[in-house]
Design an enzyme around this catalytic site. Structure first.
Site, PDB file in Angstrom:
ATOM      1  CD  GLU A 160      -2.864  -1.313   2.343  1.00 53.84           C
ATOM      2  OE1 GLU A 160      -2.727  -0.538   3.310  1.00 53.84           O
ATOM      3  OE2 GLU A 160      -3.772  -2.149   2.282  1.00 53.84           O
ATOM      4  CG  ASN A 201      -0.600  -6.670  -1.973  1.00 52.11           C
ATOM      5  OD1 ASN A 201      -1.173  -7.187  -2.927  1.00 52.11           O
ATOM      6  ND2 ASN A 201      -1.086  -6.706  -0.731  1.00 52.11           N
ATOM      7  CG  HIS A 237      -9.730  -5.827   0.370  1.00 52.37           C
ATOM      8  ND1 HIS A 237      -9.998  -7.029   0.995  1.00 52.37           N
ATOM      9  CD2 HIS A 237      -8.416  -5.590   0.562  1.00 52.37           C
ATOM     10  CE1 HIS A 237      -8.886  -7.491   1.555  1.00 52.37           C
ATOM     11  NE2 HIS A 237      -7.910  -6.638   1.301  1.00 52.37           N
ATOM     12  CD  GLU A 265      -4.541  -7.985   1.034  1.00 48.54           C
ATOM     13  OE1 GLU A 265      -5.401  -7.331   1.639  1.00 48.54           O
ATOM     14  OE2 GLU A 265      -3.321  -7.752   1.116  1.00 48.54           O
ATOM     15  CG  ASP A 267     -12.656  -9.070   1.020  1.00 55.27           C
ATOM     16  OD1 ASP A 267     -12.600  -8.033   0.311  1.00 55.27           O
ATOM     17  OD2 ASP A 267     -12.208  -9.118   2.184  1.00 55.27           O
TER      18      ASP A 267
HETATM   19  C1  XIL Z   1      -6.314  -7.124   7.765  1.00 45.40           C
HETATM   20  C2  XIL Z   1      -6.583  -8.391   8.545  1.00 45.40           C
HETATM   21  O1  XIL Z   1      -7.378  -9.268   7.788  1.00 45.40           O
HETATM   22  C3  XIL Z   1      -7.260  -8.045   9.859  1.00 45.40           C
HETATM   23  O2  XIL Z   1      -7.397  -9.213  10.663  1.00 45.40           O
HETATM   24  C4  XIL Z   1      -6.442  -6.996  10.613  1.00 45.40           C
HETATM   25  O3  XIL Z   1      -7.137  -6.604  11.772  1.00 45.40           O
HETATM   26  C5  XIL Z   1      -6.190  -5.801   9.739  1.00 45.40           C
HETATM   27  O4  XIL Z   1      -5.572  -6.211   8.521  1.00 45.40           O
HETATM   28  N1  XIL Z   1      -4.981  -4.957   3.335  1.00 45.40           N
HETATM   29  C6  XIL Z   1      -3.966  -5.787   3.719  1.00 45.40           C
HETATM   30  C7  XIL Z   1      -4.188  -6.788   4.785  1.00 45.40           C
HETATM   31  O5  XIL Z   1      -2.902  -5.798   3.082  1.00 45.40           O
HETATM   32  O6  XIL Z   1      -3.030  -7.033   5.538  1.00 45.40           O
HETATM   33  C8  XIL Z   1      -5.310  -6.373   5.703  1.00 45.40           C
HETATM   34  O7  XIL Z   1      -5.565  -7.442   6.603  1.00 45.40           O
HETATM   35  C9  XIL Z   1      -6.533  -6.009   4.911  1.00 45.40           C
HETATM   36  C10 XIL Z   1      -6.247  -4.845   3.991  1.00 45.40           C
END
Ligand code: XIL
Length: 451
Positions: A160, A201, A237, A265, A267
């Site tokens: 990020e 990422n 996400h 990641e 979802d």
């Molecule tokens: C999230 C986890 O899933 C949670 O359990 C934690 O509280 C916060 O982080 N982007 C990322 C991940 O790169 O590491 C994050 O994971 C979600 C957003």
């Protein structure tokens, strides 16, 4: 190794079939589906999930091991997890996940080395010269990447780094070291494990936009300078119905730079409660993301950020939203699961039936000789005033104790009926009972019937 995987997969096939149908069921029980990891492998892709180390037993462990060919520690490899106090390391959960992956012939994506979030307080609260900060970062990377050398397929080295408008995010690292921290981190990670693929990422970089274009320009310039960069991670996400139309085009433009791409990641969140139209939209969304990756040779991995709604960060982070993963809280595959399967060429899948009561059997924990199981009876578009759940234990398991139901076992046949107080299951409601049992050798999940 080969034979243990085969039996694990057989166990999964049973698990997927372990949903009993009752009442106005118009659906038919599904044939055991091909595990997603096998469908992905046939397309030359790796399918991953983020995991929580402490949950990797019972049904959660079975699904992780049988359906996925990669795991990403959801939190266990973040700096605050591995070095909570300066010089004091805790590798317990990270080690556990890596060992699980090795035992299940899975890749590990290491996540993440350089980030503005989830850093330990001693680091963020300290005041450091840029030379000190640089030494701290180098030693963190050396230590963590070195520890897992040879066992991590890919590292999210930098997480990020950008703002939405494509400028660099102001962080501990950027502000203390300048944008060169990205090239330095990649170079140090490469020195610590030359075989690991190294990624940058980020989120909101799935479609073509200002942020993804900044990432594109960075990767291009790193490649030109000979900095070791192997891939780009698109977190994905996503919000229901909002898969960017330029996703595949964006994946392709990164691939054309000569790097791999991973969906790291995935979802798809929606406002709760979820209804069947939303779950159908979510199936389409998962399908289109996986299909976009499947269409580009250099898109090598799709990872979901938790495979079950009971292990998702969404409800805690986006109040009112949830249901973002391919399995429900009882480990039943949702339409989204079939969306993934369809995009990977899995044939003959149909959405789960509606207008029925179902029983779902899960192993919630397991030890050497015993285990605890749970059965949830849920109704949607139907209801019950009493119930009985039956199954057959084919591997010698024996019920020793049950609660919230009366269970009897005769030989291999188990029958559990409602207690006096929980026979009624309303439309849209559910009832759960639990039991302890013994096992040895194997503990496959049986098919259950609700009658
Ligand atoms: C999230 C986890 O899933 C949670 O359990 C934690 O509280 C916060 O982080 N982007 C990322 C991940 O790169 O590491 C994050 O994971 C979600 C957003």
């Amino acid at each position: 190794m080969r034979s243990s995987r085969t039996s694990l997969r057989a166990g999964l096939a049973a698990l997927v079939a372990a949903v009993g149908l009752f009442a106005a069921g118009t659906g038919t029980a599904r044939a055991a589906d091909t595990p997603l990891r096998d469908l992905a492998a046939a397309k030359g892709k790796v399918l991953g999930t983020a995991v929580t180390g402490s949950k990797l037993t019972g049904t959660y462990g079975d699904i992780t091991g049988t359906q996925f060919s990669a795991v990403t520690p959801g939190n266990a490899m973040k700096w605050e997890s591995v070095e909570p106090a300066r010089g004091s390391f805790n590798w317990t959960e990270a080690d556990q996940i890596v060992a699980f992956a090795q035992a299940h012939d899975q890749q590990v994506r290491g996540h993440t080395l350089v980030w503005h979030s989830q850093n330990p307080g001693w680091l963020t609260d300290g005041s450091w010269t840029s030379a000190q900060l640089s030494d701290l970062l180098r030693s963190h990377i050396d230590t963590e990447v070195g520890r897992y050398k040879g066992r991590i397929a890919a590292w999210d080295v930098v997480n990020e780094p950008f703002n939405e408008d494509g400028t660099y995010r102001s962080t501990l690292w950027h502000d203390g070291l300048g944008p060169g921290y990205i090239a330095d981190a990649l170079t140090w990670a490469h020195a610590a494990d030359p075989d690991a693929d190294l990624y940058i990422n980020d989120y909101n970089v799935e479609g073509v936009n200002a942020k993804s274009t900044a990432l594109y320009n960075l990767v291009k310039s790193l490649k030109q300078q000979g900095v070791p960069i192997d891939g780009v991670g698109l977190q994905a996400h996503l919000i229901l119905g909002q898969v960017p139309s330029t996703l595949q085009q964006n994946i392709q433009r990164f691939a054309d730079l000569g790097v791999d791409v991973a969906i790291t990641e995935l979802d798809v969140r929606m406002q709760l409660p979820a209804d069947s139209a939303e779950l159908a939209q979510q199936e389409a969304d998962f399908k289109s993301v996986v299909a976009a990756c499947a269409a580009v040779a250099r898109c090598v991995n799709v990872t979901v950020w938790g495979f079950t709604d009971s292990d998702s960060w969404v409800p805690g982070t986006f109040p009112g939203y949830g249901a973002a993963t391919p399995y429900d809280e009882d480990y039943r595959p949702k339409p989204a699961y079939y969306g993934i399967a369809e995009a990977l060429g899995g044939g003959g899948t149909t959405p789960p039936p509606t207008g029925a009561c179902t029983a779902a059997y899960t192993v919630t924990s397991q030890w050497n000789t015993g285990f605890t199981g749970q059965v949830r009876i849920s109704c949607s578009g139907a209801s019950l005033s009493s119930w009985k759940v039956n199954w057959t234990y084919g591997a010698g398991q024996r019920i020793t104790q049950a609660w919230n139901a009366t269970c009897t076992q005769s030989g291999t046949a188990v029958s559990c009926a409602n207690a006096s107080y929980n026979g009624s299951v309303p439309d849209g409601g559910s009832v759960t009972f639990g039991f302890n049992a013994s096992w040895s050798g194997t503990n496959p999940v049986p098919a259950v019937t609700l009658g």
